[in-house]
Design a protein around this motif. Structure first.
Motif, short mmCIF file in Angstrom:
data_model
loop_
_atom_site.label_atom_id
_atom_site.label_comp_id
_atom_site.label_asym_id
_atom_site.label_seq_id
_atom_site.Cartn_x
_atom_site.Cartn_y
_atom_site.Cartn_z
N ASP A 1 0.85 -1.19 0.00
CA ASP A 1 0.00 0.00 0.00
C ASP A 1 0.89 1.24 0.00
OD1 ASP A 1 -2.58 1.20 0.08
OD2 ASP A 1 -2.27 1.70 2.18
N TYR A 2 1.89 1.21 -0.87
CA TYR A 2 2.92 2.25 -0.88
C TYR A 2 2.37 3.61 -1.31
CZ TYR A 2 6.79 5.12 -1.97
OH TYR A 2 7.62 6.20 -2.00
N ARG A 3 2.66 4.65 -0.53
CA ARG A 3 2.27 6.02 -0.87
C ARG A 3 3.51 6.85 -1.12
NH1 ARG A 3 -2.24 6.19 2.57
NH2 ARG A 3 -2.98 4.04 2.65
N ASP A 4 3.37 7.75 -2.06
CA ASP A 4 4.43 8.70 -2.37
C ASP A 4 4.96 9.35 -1.09
OD1 ASP A 4 5.57 9.34 -4.72
OD2 ASP A 4 4.53 11.25 -4.92
N GLY A 5 6.27 9.39 -0.98
CA GLY A 5 6.87 10.08 0.16
C GLY A 5 7.17 9.18 1.34
N GLU A 6 6.70 7.95 1.29
CA GLU A 6 6.95 7.06 2.43
C GLU A 6 8.38 6.49 2.41
OE1 GLU A 6 2.96 5.36 4.30
OE2 GLU A 6 3.62 4.24 2.55
#
Ligand code: PRX
Length: 686
Positions: free
Chosen positions: A333-338
């Motif tokens: 569930d990768y989000r930008d900036g993580e």
């Protein structure tokens, strides 16, 4: 008996006393009967529902999962035509798939008329939007050392090395061996190969000079990229010295590129060895990216099987990258900036797909760790989580079990509030370790994705999705999009409903391996002939009433030691290569930390004496022949091995004795000499 189909069914279910206790029939009875995939209604002690906050914000919730999964298997062409667009193509594909699992005609091609460059997908396409974002966050073995490499830095480093490799004469299709520690240069070297179309073959730094030589010879590498020394847990690993030993026997190698990691004094062979820093400093940062066909090879990675030498599993460019990047995004569930951290080594497939290619294709910040979980102390992982505010953490059960032994204090001493998702990979996770990981590490907040896959699958095949899947400790749960798992009995009959059998996959997915390098026949034999029409994984598996998959371990002569895959045949050949050993048989046995340990039965040549000294000598011998990861945990002297009248070793009996299941030896009437077994039982090593 090795490879015999009979042994697959006979070995199920494996017994892992105490350690791998799956919920038995009693606890399963408390689960209310299921409907279809997804509509679960179970008792709370068995199931961890998706936390509401995660379900609300996740990329994929359960409804979406069910919808997308259905689309992916009813219309794979349409599904993958759409998702194939997630990467940048130079020439867009018009063909989606060309697949046959028929053993007479195994064909696996994806997006095959498209062209692309994998390194450009991981670097160039991010420069405009995230050139200054950290691509690789490197944490050294020494906690005082770290480095942030931005996408622009990485692009430039890769460009320089690409040019340097071209200057050495490396061209598209050539093989380059990487034998490197976990330093940014490992990712740079992978991407430089991908940029110029060379095929990398990474050999884990824990393998011996002999193992390294075999791998270099098999794929005829022309260049080796290594470092003076590696650094792990404060100790130096003599990488360059190992390369020198290996190369005594590798005529294909023309150049050795050496990264200065420790500054240790290593001999350099004139005309062959070059310092990485010197040859890259003189090169420009821009290097044209080779236009590759989707099915051009990206890398070879050697892995162990039931028989023979390790196989060079070959992955290609387009489908692999689509699959690695898509699974990385959805499974975590990768989000930008993580900040994303996978603790694997790039020497294994997990490092390829989920430290380098998947995360970088997605423009993620991927943390790369040089050290080990226990150095300088047992809180190291959690200190790194605190220091870098890690959001997603992906590790192996063996590390969890080892850290669990140290108690909760080292974990609680560190701030883990940044953590959102936890992952597990490489071997079955026992529910006890799962619960500890969930409760202590994740403060009961973070979903755990138990991801099942293999070197051959290129990416994750069976896994929860954080926002969609209710979790059961010890289960890898449900298939990823496009993946159709099938359980078959020993004769290859497909089993339906809640059942247990041999795990196969009935149709291709884009990340699937395409062949064994230089030996397509072995690829076909190994994966497509045991059960006709299916890809056979070598794993046993149970499917419960909710359609959840529970991997029970290998059903062949492969063992999984601390998440490292070892062929028992390889360890046996190493043992019998010793002058004092007449015969050897190796099996796995349950080990509290490693999952499985290595149990070796050794028959000495006539006249040789059993001794503690010789036992130590044999352990050291195997370390030298294969590497420290293959060190036998137990050596039992065996005056004789249980054999059938036709001379076959009955490994089933040896496994039972090693597992201390001596009451369940089964039929021993075909043994040539039953007294052998009594002796082995009497002298069993605890
Ligand atoms: O037995 C399965 C086990 O590891 C094997 C694959 O090993 P390798 O090719 O080295 O790749 C390891 C990293 C993907 C499988 O056949 N395995 C891997 N993940 C799991 C697992 N067993 C149970 N649960 C898992 N999550």
């Amino acid at each position: 008996e090795r490879d015999g189909k009979g042994c697959f069914s006979e070995r199920l279910p494996p017994k892992f006393p105490g350690l791998f206790q799956r919920p038995g029939p009693e606890s399963r009875a408390t689960l209310k009967t299921l409907n279809t995939l997804g509509e679960l209604s179970m008792s709370e002690t068995d199931v961890f529902p998706v936390p509401q906050a995660i379900a609300d914000s996740a990329l994929i919730n359960n409804e979406r999962y069910l919808e997308m999964y259905k689309a992916s298997v009813t219309d794979p062409e349409g599904f993958w035509a759409e998702h194939g667009k997630r990467i940048d193509w130079i020439k867009p594909f018009t063909q989606v798939r060309d697949v046959s699992f028929d053993p007479h005609d195994v064909r696996i091609r994806w997006f095959h008329d498209g062209t692309l460059n994998v390194a450009a997908n991981c670097l160039d396409r991010h420069l405009a939007t995230r050139g200054d974002q950290t691509a690789i966050l490197w944490e050294g073995d020494d906690p005082a050392e770290s480095q942030a490499v931005t996408y622009r830095d990485l692009y430039e480093r890769v460009g320089r090395l690409s040019n340097a490799l071209r200057a050495l004469g490396v061209k598209k299709g050539d093989r380059v061996c990487l034998y490197l520690p976990m330093i940014p240069e490992a990712a740079v070297a992978m991407l430089a190969c991908a940029r110029i179309g060379a095929i990398h073959s990474i050999v884990f730094g824990g393998f011996s000079p002999d193992s390294l030589a075999n791998r270099i010879q098999d794929s005829e590498c022309t260049v080796v990229i290594t470092a003076d020394e590696g650094l792990r847990g404060g100790r130096r690993v003599p990488l360059k010295t190992n390369v020198d030993k290996a190369l005594a026997d590798c005529p294909s190698v023309k150049s050795v590129v050496v990264v200065k990691r420790t500054g240790g004094d290593v001999p350099m062979t004139a005309g062959r060895d070059l310092w990485y820093e010197e040859i890259t400093a003189v090169q420009p940062v821009d290097a044209p990216a080779e236009e590759m066909e989707a099915e051009d090879p990206l890398f070879i990675l050697y892995t162990s099987g039931s028989t023979g030498k390790p196989k060079g599993v070959l992955h290609t460019s387009g489908g692999y990258l689509v699959y690695a990047s898509m699974t990385h995004e959805y499974v975590f569930d990768y989000r930008d900036g993580e900040i994303y951290w996978c603790t694997a080594d790039v020497g294994w497939v997990t490092g390829h797909s989920y430290i380098v290619y998947g995360p970088l294709a997605n423009g993620a910040t991927t943390l790369m760790f040089e050290g080990i979980p226990s150095y300088p102390d047992a809180s190291r992982f959690w200190r790194v989580v605190e220091k870098h505010k890690v959001n997603i953490f992906y590790t192996a059960p063996t590390a969890i079990r080892a850290l669990m032994r140290e108690g909760e204090e080292p974990v609680k001493a560190c701030d883990r509030s940044s953590l959102r998702i936890l992952g597990s990979v490489g071997e079955p996770i026992n529910p006890e370790a799962w619960i500890w990981y969930h409760r202590v590490v994740g403060d009961s907040r973070c979903p755990i994705v138990d991801t099942w896959w293999q070197t051959e699958t290129g990416g994750i095949l069976i896994t929860p999705l954080p926002g969609a899947t209710a979790l059961k400790p010890g289960s890898a749960t449900r298939p990823f999009f496009g993946v159709q798992p099938v359980l078959v009995d020993g004769e290859g009959n497909e089993l339906s409903g809640a059942t247990e059998g041999n795990l196969c996959v009935s149709d291709s997915w884009p990340g699937q391996a395409r062949t064994v390098y230089g030996d397509h026949e072995r690829f076909v034999q190994t994966y497509f002939t045991t059960y006709k029409g299916y890809y056979f994984t070598g794993d046993g598996c149970r499917r419960d009433a909710d359609g959840y998959y529970w991997i029970t371990g290998r059903v062949d002569d492969v063992i999984n030691v601390s998440g490292h895959r070892m062929g028992t045949a390889e360890i046996e050949s190493a043992l019998v290569a010793h002058a004092k050993v007449a015969e050897a048989a190796v099996v796995g046995y349950p080990h509290d930390i490693k999952g499985q340990g290595i149990y070796a039965y050794v028959t000495l040549v006539a006249g040789e004496k059993e001794s503690e000294e010789l036992r130590k000598e044999l352990v050291a011998w195997v370390r030298k022949e294969i590497g420290p990861i293959a060190s036998p945990d137990v050596i039992q002297w065996a005056p004789g091995l249980p054999k059938t009248r036709s001379g076959k070793i009955m490994r089933r009996i040896l496994r039972k004795i090693a597992e201390n299941e001596v009451g369940a030896l089964g039929d021993t009437s075909t043994l040539a000499d039953p007294s052998v077994v009594e002796d082995l039982i009497a002298n069993r090593k605890a």
